[in-house]
Design an enzyme around this catalytic site. Structure first.
Site, PDB file in Angstrom:
ATOM      1  CG  ASP A  53      -1.975   0.974   1.294  1.00 42.45           C
ATOM      2  OD1 ASP A  53      -2.394   1.428   0.211  1.00 42.45           O
ATOM      3  OD2 ASP A  53      -2.424   1.314   2.403  1.00 42.45           O
TER       4      ASP A  53
ATOM      5  N   GLY B 205      -8.045   8.219   7.224  1.00 43.89           N
ATOM      6  CA  GLY B 205      -8.425   8.521   8.605  1.00 43.89           C
ATOM      7  C   GLY B 205      -9.821   9.135   8.655  1.00 43.89           C
TER       8      GLY B 205
ATOM      9  N   GLY C  96      -9.035   5.638   1.589  1.00 42.64           N
ATOM     10  CA  GLY C  96      -9.723   6.366   2.657  1.00 42.64           C
ATOM     11  C   GLY C  96     -11.153   5.912   2.850  1.00 42.64           C
TER      12      GLY C  96
HETATM   13  P1  13P Z   1      -8.592   4.644   5.928  1.00 46.54           P
HETATM   14  O1  13P Z   1      -7.589   4.438   7.015  1.00 46.54           O
HETATM   15  O2  13P Z   1      -9.141   6.022   5.922  1.00 46.54           O
HETATM   16  O3  13P Z   1      -9.637   3.601   5.911  1.00 46.54           O
HETATM   17  O4  13P Z   1      -7.793   4.525   4.543  1.00 46.54           O
HETATM   18  C1  13P Z   1      -7.192   3.322   4.184  1.00 46.54           C
HETATM   19  C2  13P Z   1      -6.403   3.445   2.929  1.00 46.54           C
HETATM   20  O5  13P Z   1      -6.766   4.158   2.027  1.00 46.54           O
HETATM   21  C3  13P Z   1      -5.194   2.639   2.791  1.00 46.54           C
HETATM   22  O6  13P Z   1      -4.471   2.975   1.665  1.00 46.54           O
END
Ligand code: 13P
Length: 287
Positions: free
Chosen positions: A84, A178, A208
């Protein structure tokens, strides 16, 4: 069954549903996500940030753990082990460590450099059978030290990156990592529709995923989003269940201090959260 994410996301795009990427931090996280995917007959993507990789002592450890767990648990649904928001060097490390998918996040680089590095990594990844995600227009907020301003991507730049042969594309559409602030304007569906029009069959990725209202998630899927990343919501679920256990004094009862008991409510909370998301994304029964 460890596979690249190419086929599962192609199918998701055609079938108008999304596959969840859930980030992992340790053995409990991984086990909860794999068992839930298997139970629901859903494809799944295990996301590993560079910070989480480091925490777990390195990508080799992560790859060995996931591969062994996949086998020991008899997982038959498609599972992709995905880097990621990878840096250029991080991508090479994960390729070497046996990941089945990488994301090269060149969104903070000058666009030409993002193009050049993505192109190189597409060739390397495809030669070895890995899938590759690229990013245009940064995702807002902070994740493991990666900070983005949260701008909307330029659909023409998305087309240029998509044409490099990547397998799926992350494009900023007002989403942030977040919690979303109270005054968040919501996802920019105009931007998403314009990107979808330019990039056609390319599966689009929504980062996200935490805190996006269900109706916006469904609309995003209808406009070409085939992969949705969720990280923070699983962390909150784990935190709350663990807090409840300790505040109820259960760690003081009998052998309640045993880590297998102490971590069990949090692990179950992750299973429940992943189930809720897979149902919302429409991936249940699609393995
Ligand atoms: P969140 O932590 O907001 O769920 O986002 C996760 C994300 O996009 C990982 O790349």
């Amino acid at each position: 069954m460890l596979v690249s994410a190419t086929e599962m996301l192609k199918k998701a795009k055609e079938g108008k549903y999304a596959v969840g990427q859930f980030n992992i931090n340790n053995l409990e996280w991984t086990k909860s996500i794999l068992l839930t995917a298997q139970e629901l007959k859903s494809p799944v993507i295990l996301g590993v940030s560079e910070g989480a990789g480091k925490y777990m002592t390195g990508f080799k450890t992560v790859s060995a753990m996931v591969r062994a767990m996949d086998e020991e648990l008899g997982i038959t649904v498609p599972v992709a082990l995905h880097l990621d928001h990878g840096t250029y060097n991080g991508c090479y490390k994960c390729i070497k460590a046996g990941f089945t998918s990488i994301m090269f996040d060149g969104s903070s680089l000058p666009f030409e450099e993002n193009i050049d590095k993505t192109k190189e990594l597409v060739n390397v990844a495809h030669q070895l059978g890995l899938s590759i995600e690229a990013e245009v227009g940064s995702i807002g907020g902070e994740e493991d030290g990666v900070i983005g301003a949260g701008e909307c991507a330029d659909p023409n730049e998305c087309k240029q990156i998509a044409d490099l042969g990547i397998d799926f594309l992350a494009a900023g559409i007002g989403n942030i990592h977040g919690a979303y602030p109270e005054n968040w304007a919501g996802l920019s569906f105009d931007t998403l529709a314009a990107i979808q029009e330019k990039t056609g069959i390319m599966p689009l990725v929504l980062h996200g995923g935490t805190g996006i209202p269900d109706d916006q998630i469904k609309k995003a899927i209808s406009l070409g989003v085939s992969k949705i990343n969720v990280n923070t919501e699983c962390q909150w679920a784990f935190q709350e269940a663990t807090r409840e256990y300790i505040e109820a004094g259960k760690d003081k009862e009998g052998k309640g201090f045993d880590p297998r008991k102490l971590l069990a409510p949090g692990a179950q909370a992750i299973c429940d959260k992943v189930k809720e998301k897979m149902e919302l994304f429409g991936s249940v029964g699609k393995a």
